[in-house]
Motif scaffolding. Sequence first.
Motif, PDB file in Angstrom:
ATOM      1  N   GLY A   9       0.821  -1.198   0.000  1.00 26.27           N
ATOM      2  CA  GLY A   9       0.000   0.000   0.000  1.00 26.27           C
ATOM      3  C   GLY A   9       0.857   1.252   0.000  1.00 26.27           C
ATOM      4  N   GLY A  10       0.199   2.394  -0.152  1.00 25.35           N
ATOM      5  CA  GLY A  10       0.924   3.654  -0.151  1.00 25.35           C
ATOM      6  C   GLY A  10       0.091   4.786  -0.687  1.00 25.35           C
ATOM      7  N   LEU A  11       0.772   5.871  -0.994  1.00 22.70           N
ATOM      8  CA  LEU A  11       0.137   7.071  -1.519  1.00 22.70           C
ATOM      9  C   LEU A  11       0.457   7.183  -3.008  1.00 22.70           C
ATOM     10  N   VAL A  12      -0.566   7.416  -3.804  1.00 24.89           N
ATOM     11  CA  VAL A  12      -0.385   7.519  -5.246  1.00 24.89           C
ATOM     12  C   VAL A  12      -1.340   8.570  -5.789  1.00 24.89           C
ATOM     13  N   GLN A  13      -0.960   9.203  -6.872  1.00 22.69           N
ATOM     14  CA  GLN A  13      -1.837  10.182  -7.500  1.00 22.69           C
ATOM     15  C   GLN A  13      -2.902   9.478  -8.323  1.00 22.69           C
ATOM     16  N   ALA A  14      -4.009  10.164  -8.500  1.00 22.84           N
ATOM     17  CA  ALA A  14      -5.081   9.630  -9.340  1.00 22.84           C
ATOM     18  C   ALA A  14      -4.538   9.275 -10.725  1.00 22.84           C
ATOM     19  N   GLY A  15      -4.951   8.120 -11.225  1.00 22.47           N
ATOM     20  CA  GLY A  15      -4.454   7.626 -12.499  1.00 22.47           C
ATOM     21  C   GLY A  15      -3.257   6.713 -12.368  1.00 22.47           C
ATOM     22  N   GLY A  16      -2.680   6.674 -11.181  1.00 29.09           N
ATOM     23  CA  GLY A  16      -1.504   5.856 -10.944  1.00 29.09           C
ATOM     24  C   GLY A  16      -1.845   4.417 -10.640  1.00 29.09           C
ATOM     25  N   SER A  17      -0.804   3.651 -10.307  1.00 29.29           N
ATOM     26  CA  SER A  17      -0.941   2.213 -10.060  1.00 29.29           C
ATOM     27  C   SER A  17      -0.255   1.812  -8.767  1.00 29.29           C
ATOM     28  N   LEU A  18      -0.777   0.756  -8.183  1.00 29.33           N
ATOM     29  CA  LEU A  18      -0.145   0.108  -7.031  1.00 29.33           C
ATOM     30  C   LEU A  18      -0.361  -1.391  -7.166  1.00 29.33           C
ATOM     31  N   GLY A  35      -9.585 -13.488  -1.205  1.00 26.90           N
ATOM     32  CA  GLY A  35     -10.262 -12.279  -1.627  1.00 26.90           C
ATOM     33  C   GLY A  35      -9.580 -11.019  -1.123  1.00 26.90           C
ATOM     34  N   TRP A  36      -9.908  -9.931  -1.789  1.00 23.93           N
ATOM     35  CA  TRP A  36      -9.508  -8.599  -1.336  1.00 23.93           C
ATOM     36  C   TRP A  36     -10.769  -7.815  -1.012  1.00 23.93           C
ATOM     37  N   PHE A  37     -10.736  -7.157   0.132  1.00 21.66           N
ATOM     38  CA  PHE A  37     -11.821  -6.296   0.572  1.00 21.66           C
ATOM     39  C   PHE A  37     -11.208  -4.943   0.909  1.00 21.66           C
ATOM     40  N   ARG A  38     -12.058  -3.930   1.022  1.00 25.56           N
ATOM     41  CA  ARG A  38     -11.552  -2.627   1.426  1.00 25.56           C
ATOM     42  C   ARG A  38     -12.561  -1.922   2.311  1.00 25.56           C
ATOM     43  N   GLN A  39     -12.028  -1.020   3.132  1.00 24.22           N
ATOM     44  CA  GLN A  39     -12.887  -0.245   4.011  1.00 24.22           C
ATOM     45  C   GLN A  39     -12.393   1.189   4.050  1.00 24.22           C
ATOM     46  N   ALA A  40     -13.248   2.081   3.587  1.00 23.69           N
ATOM     47  CA  ALA A  40     -12.946   3.507   3.616  1.00 23.69           C
ATOM     48  C   ALA A  40     -13.422   4.088   4.941  1.00 23.69           C
ATOM     49  N   PRO A  41     -12.869   5.221   5.356  1.00 27.79           N
ATOM     50  CA  PRO A  41     -13.275   5.829   6.627  1.00 27.79           C
ATOM     51  C   PRO A  41     -14.779   6.088   6.681  1.00 27.79           C
ATOM     52  N   TYR A  94      -7.047  -1.812   2.600  1.00 32.27           N
ATOM     53  CA  TYR A  94      -7.309  -3.026   1.822  1.00 32.27           C
ATOM     54  C   TYR A  94      -6.897  -4.243   2.639  1.00 32.27           C
ATOM     55  N   TYR A  95      -7.812  -5.205   2.689  1.00 31.85           N
ATOM     56  CA  TYR A  95      -7.599  -6.416   3.460  1.00 31.85           C
ATOM     57  C   TYR A  95      -7.578  -7.635   2.547  1.00 31.85           C
ATOM     58  N   CYS A  96      -6.668  -8.520   2.847  1.00 33.19           N
ATOM     59  CA  CYS A  96      -6.612  -9.823   2.210  1.00 33.19           C
ATOM     60  C   CYS A  96      -7.364 -10.800   3.118  1.00 33.19           C
ATOM     61  N   THR A 115      -3.700  -2.944   4.635  1.00 33.29           N
ATOM     62  CA  THR A 115      -2.684  -2.014   4.146  1.00 33.29           C
ATOM     63  C   THR A 115      -3.396  -0.798   3.573  1.00 33.29           C
ATOM     64  N   GLN A 116      -2.904   0.381   3.908  1.00 37.16           N
ATOM     65  CA  GLN A 116      -3.560   1.623   3.515  1.00 37.16           C
ATOM     66  C   GLN A 116      -3.206   1.985   2.076  1.00 37.16           C
ATOM     67  N   VAL A 117      -4.235   2.302   1.317  1.00 36.86           N
ATOM     68  CA  VAL A 117      -4.063   2.838  -0.032  1.00 36.86           C
ATOM     69  C   VAL A 117      -4.713   4.212  -0.057  1.00 36.86           C
ATOM     70  N   THR A 118      -3.945   5.216  -0.413  1.00 33.87           N
ATOM     71  CA  THR A 118      -4.452   6.572  -0.487  1.00 33.87           C
ATOM     72  C   THR A 118      -4.199   7.118  -1.878  1.00 33.87           C
ATOM     73  N   VAL A 119      -5.277   7.568  -2.527  1.00 32.30           N
ATOM     74  CA  VAL A 119      -5.179   8.106  -3.874  1.00 32.30           C
ATOM     75  C   VAL A 119      -5.515   9.588  -3.814  1.00 32.30           C
TER      76      VAL A 119
END
Length: 121
Positions: A9-18, A35-41, A94-96, A115-119
């Motif tokens: 995970g990490g910080l990426v600009q919109a349009g980018g990839s991780l 599976g992969w799941f995600r939870q936003a604030p 994002y959770y595995c 793991t945190q993903v921030t776009v």
Amino acid sequence: QVQLVESGGGLVQAGGSLRLSCAVSGRPFRLYSMGWFRQAPGKERQFVVDIRWSGGGTYYADSVKGRFTISRDYFKNMVYLQMNSLKPEDTAVYYCAAKPGTTSAGEYVYWGQGTQVTVSS
């Protein structure tokens, strides 16, 4: 003890990839899918994608179709999530997760720590 450990995970600009990775260890059980799941604030955890451990069949949430790709390395006990064309609304932890058993009727029982993903826009 089954353990799932996410990374990437990490910080990426919109349009980018991780690319997220999930390592599965201590697997004394029969694995049906990962599976992969995600939870936003402030939001509930949501399904993103999963993959059949044997056979590799996949199922994606509509919100990520065409942008995210799940894969697994059967022999290394690894699962990956390639995320392209990221959008700010993809920001989440994002959770595995692992579903043991032999049919789709079971539940995801084992979870990683996330793991945190921030776009950024």
